[in-house]
Scaffold this motif. Structure first.
Motif, PDB file in Angstrom:
ATOM      1  N   SER A   8      15.624  19.340 -15.802  1.00  0.00           N
ATOM      2  CA  SER A   8      15.795  18.056 -16.503  1.00  0.00           C
ATOM      3  C   SER A   8      16.469  17.030 -15.602  1.00  0.00           C
ATOM      4  CB  SER A   8      16.578  18.234 -17.809  1.00  0.00           C
ATOM      5  OG  SER A   8      17.927  18.557 -17.555  1.00  0.00           O
ATOM      6  N   TYR A   9      17.421  17.459 -14.765  1.00  0.00           N
ATOM      7  CA  TYR A   9      18.031  16.531 -13.792  1.00  0.00           C
ATOM      8  C   TYR A   9      16.983  16.029 -12.803  1.00  0.00           C
ATOM      9  CZ  TYR A   9      22.793  17.804 -15.242  1.00  0.00           C
ATOM     10  OH  TYR A   9      23.946  17.984 -15.942  1.00  0.00           O
ATOM     11  N   LEU A  10      16.127  16.922 -12.364  1.00  0.00           N
ATOM     12  CA  LEU A  10      15.063  16.542 -11.439  1.00  0.00           C
ATOM     13  C   LEU A  10      14.111  15.548 -12.098  1.00  0.00           C
ATOM     14  CD1 LEU A  10      13.653  16.858  -8.714  1.00  0.00           C
ATOM     15  CD2 LEU A  10      12.461  18.849  -9.647  1.00  0.00           C
ATOM     16  N   ALA A  11      13.744  15.819 -13.338  1.00  0.00           N
ATOM     17  CA  ALA A  11      12.846  14.917 -14.068  1.00  0.00           C
ATOM     18  C   ALA A  11      13.486  13.537 -14.218  1.00  0.00           C
ATOM     19  CB  ALA A  11      12.510  15.496 -15.437  1.00  0.00           C
ATOM     20  N   GLU A  12      14.782  13.495 -14.513  1.00  0.00           N
ATOM     21  CA  GLU A  12      15.483  12.214 -14.652  1.00  0.00           C
ATOM     22  C   GLU A  12      15.493  11.452 -13.323  1.00  0.00           C
ATOM     23  OE1 GLU A  12      19.975  10.566 -15.519  1.00  0.00           O
ATOM     24  OE2 GLU A  12      19.466  12.594 -16.158  1.00  0.00           O
ATOM     25  N   GLY A  13      15.767  12.145 -12.238  1.00  0.00           N
ATOM     26  CA  GLY A  13      15.766  11.506 -10.922  1.00  0.00           C
ATOM     27  C   GLY A  13      14.392  10.985 -10.536  1.00  0.00           C
ATOM     28  N   GLN A  14      13.367  11.753 -10.818  1.00  0.00           N
ATOM     29  CA  GLN A  14      12.001  11.327 -10.511  1.00  0.00           C
ATOM     30  C   GLN A  14      11.614  10.102 -11.344  1.00  0.00           C
ATOM     31  OE1 GLN A  14      10.160  12.219  -8.108  1.00  0.00           O
ATOM     32  NE2 GLN A  14      11.037  14.138  -7.444  1.00  0.00           N
ATOM     33  N   SER A  15      12.027  10.069 -12.590  1.00  0.00           N
ATOM     34  CA  SER A  15      11.740   8.919 -13.450  1.00  0.00           C
ATOM     35  C   SER A  15      12.448   7.668 -12.946  1.00  0.00           C
ATOM     36  CB  SER A  15      12.163   9.208 -14.890  1.00  0.00           C
ATOM     37  OG  SER A  15      11.376  10.236 -15.423  1.00  0.00           O
ATOM     38  N   SER A  31       5.123  13.604  -9.581  1.00  0.00           N
ATOM     39  CA  SER A  31       6.321  14.446  -9.478  1.00  0.00           C
ATOM     40  C   SER A  31       7.164  14.383 -10.748  1.00  0.00           C
ATOM     41  CB  SER A  31       7.179  14.003  -8.287  1.00  0.00           C
ATOM     42  OG  SER A  31       6.496  14.222  -7.079  1.00  0.00           O
ATOM     43  N   ALA A  32       7.299  13.195 -11.319  1.00  0.00           N
ATOM     44  CA  ALA A  32       8.073  13.041 -12.549  1.00  0.00           C
ATOM     45  C   ALA A  32       7.404  13.808 -13.692  1.00  0.00           C
ATOM     46  CB  ALA A  32       8.218  11.567 -12.907  1.00  0.00           C
ATOM     47  N   SER A  33       6.083  13.731 -13.749  1.00  0.00           N
ATOM     48  CA  SER A  33       5.347  14.442 -14.792  1.00  0.00           C
ATOM     49  C   SER A  33       5.510  15.953 -14.640  1.00  0.00           C
ATOM     50  CB  SER A  33       3.871  14.055 -14.725  1.00  0.00           C
ATOM     51  OG  SER A  33       3.131  14.764 -15.681  1.00  0.00           O
ATOM     52  N   ALA A  34       5.403  16.423 -13.414  1.00  0.00           N
ATOM     53  CA  ALA A  34       5.563  17.864 -13.167  1.00  0.00           C
ATOM     54  C   ALA A  34       6.987  18.311 -13.478  1.00  0.00           C
ATOM     55  CB  ALA A  34       5.199  18.186 -11.718  1.00  0.00           C
ATOM     56  N   ALA A  35       7.974  17.502 -13.104  1.00  0.00           N
ATOM     57  CA  ALA A  35       9.369  17.857 -13.370  1.00  0.00           C
ATOM     58  C   ALA A  35       9.648  17.853 -14.870  1.00  0.00           C
ATOM     59  CB  ALA A  35      10.301  16.888 -12.640  1.00  0.00           C
ATOM     60  N   ARG A  64       0.850  -1.208   0.000  1.00  0.00           N
ATOM     61  CA  ARG A  64       0.000   0.000   0.000  1.00  0.00           C
ATOM     62  C   ARG A  64       0.883   1.256   0.000  1.00  0.00           C
ATOM     63  NH1 ARG A  64      -3.386  -2.429   3.042  1.00  0.00           N
ATOM     64  NH2 ARG A  64      -2.404  -1.898   5.009  1.00  0.00           N
ATOM     65  N   GLN A  65       1.891   1.271   0.859  1.00  0.00           N
ATOM     66  CA  GLN A  65       2.769   2.441   0.932  1.00  0.00           C
ATOM     67  C   GLN A  65       3.584   2.613  -0.340  1.00  0.00           C
ATOM     68  OE1 GLN A  65       5.048   2.941   4.521  1.00  0.00           O
ATOM     69  NE2 GLN A  65       3.372   2.219   5.791  1.00  0.00           N
ATOM     70  N   LEU A  66       4.082   1.498  -0.879  1.00  0.00           N
ATOM     71  CA  LEU A  66       4.854   1.580  -2.122  1.00  0.00           C
ATOM     72  C   LEU A  66       3.992   2.091  -3.270  1.00  0.00           C
ATOM     73  CD1 LEU A  66       6.990  -1.694  -1.958  1.00  0.00           C
ATOM     74  CD2 LEU A  66       7.787   0.667  -1.623  1.00  0.00           C
ATOM     75  N   ARG A  67       2.755   1.640  -3.339  1.00  0.00           N
ATOM     76  CA  ARG A  67       1.848   2.099  -4.413  1.00  0.00           C
ATOM     77  C   ARG A  67       1.523   3.588  -4.270  1.00  0.00           C
ATOM     78  NH1 ARG A  67      -1.120  -3.417  -3.698  1.00  0.00           N
ATOM     79  NH2 ARG A  67      -0.123  -4.616  -5.349  1.00  0.00           N
ATOM     80  N   THR A  68       1.353   4.045  -3.024  1.00  0.00           N
ATOM     81  CA  THR A  68       1.121   5.474  -2.785  1.00  0.00           C
ATOM     82  C   THR A  68       2.354   6.277  -3.210  1.00  0.00           C
ATOM     83  OG1 THR A  68      -0.401   5.036  -0.961  1.00  0.00           O
ATOM     84  CG2 THR A  68       0.634   7.212  -1.015  1.00  0.00           C
ATOM     85  N   ASP A  69       3.531   5.801  -2.806  1.00  0.00           N
ATOM     86  CA  ASP A  69       4.782   6.464  -3.208  1.00  0.00           C
ATOM     87  C   ASP A  69       4.923   6.474  -4.729  1.00  0.00           C
ATOM     88  OD1 ASP A  69       5.308   6.796  -0.521  1.00  0.00           O
ATOM     89  OD2 ASP A  69       6.898   5.276  -0.433  1.00  0.00           O
TER      90      ASP A  69
END
Length: 165
Positions: free
Chosen positions: A52-59, A25-29, A13-18
């Protein structure tokens, strides 16, 4: 054992929420990285590069969470007795020198994740530890009645293994 399945479901449940949060967050970044306002105005403007670094990390985090979810969905929970050596999927009850008890689930991934247990007899927080963590490593192979001593950042902690499920 029902309690361990409850813990596994709590972890999932927690992993799915995360995971859902990481996707947002990845989409926004990604949107911020490709937005016209992120375009560099001069050679010192790094907003677009940082986004772009943030987007890569989120992905990457999204991918990690997908893997963790898949592992926990397929995880087979082993049964333990007092004589069983602690290994993956053990639910361990430890007691410190102040007679304070704590619950730990030896998991394959997601170390540090906390799951609240509302079952009878084992109410409280259960912390996921992996074999790579100092405590998880010290627990592997031990049995009920053994003592576990770990040293973290110069502090020594001693625990007695009270029960294993």
């Amino acid at each position: 054992m029902i309690i361990k399945e409850t813990i596994r479901q709590g972890i999932l449940r927690q992993l799915r929420t995360d995971y859902e949060n990481a996707i947002r967050s990845a989409s926004a970044a990604h949107e911020a990285a490709t937005n016209e306002e992120s375009k560099a105005e001069n050679k010192y403007d790094t907003r677009g590069l940082e986004a772009s670094y943030l987007a890569e990390g989120q992905s990457r985090r999204v991918t990690e969470l997908e893997e963790e979810i898949a592992v926990y969905e397929k995880l087979e929970l082993a049964d333990f007795t007092e004589a069983s050596p602690i290994r993956l999927t053990a639910l361990v009850v430890l007691e410190d020198n102040k007679e304070s008890r704590q619950l730990f689930f030896v998991g394959p991934l997601s170390g540090g994740l906390k799951v609240v247990i509302l079952e009878s007899g084992l109410k409280g927080e259960c912390l996921v530890v992996t074999a790579k963590a100092p405590l998880g490593s010290a627990l592997i192979g031990k049995r009920v009645g053994d003592e576990v001593v770990i040293n973290i950042a110069g502090n020594t902690a001693c625990y007695d293994i009270i029960d294993v499920y």
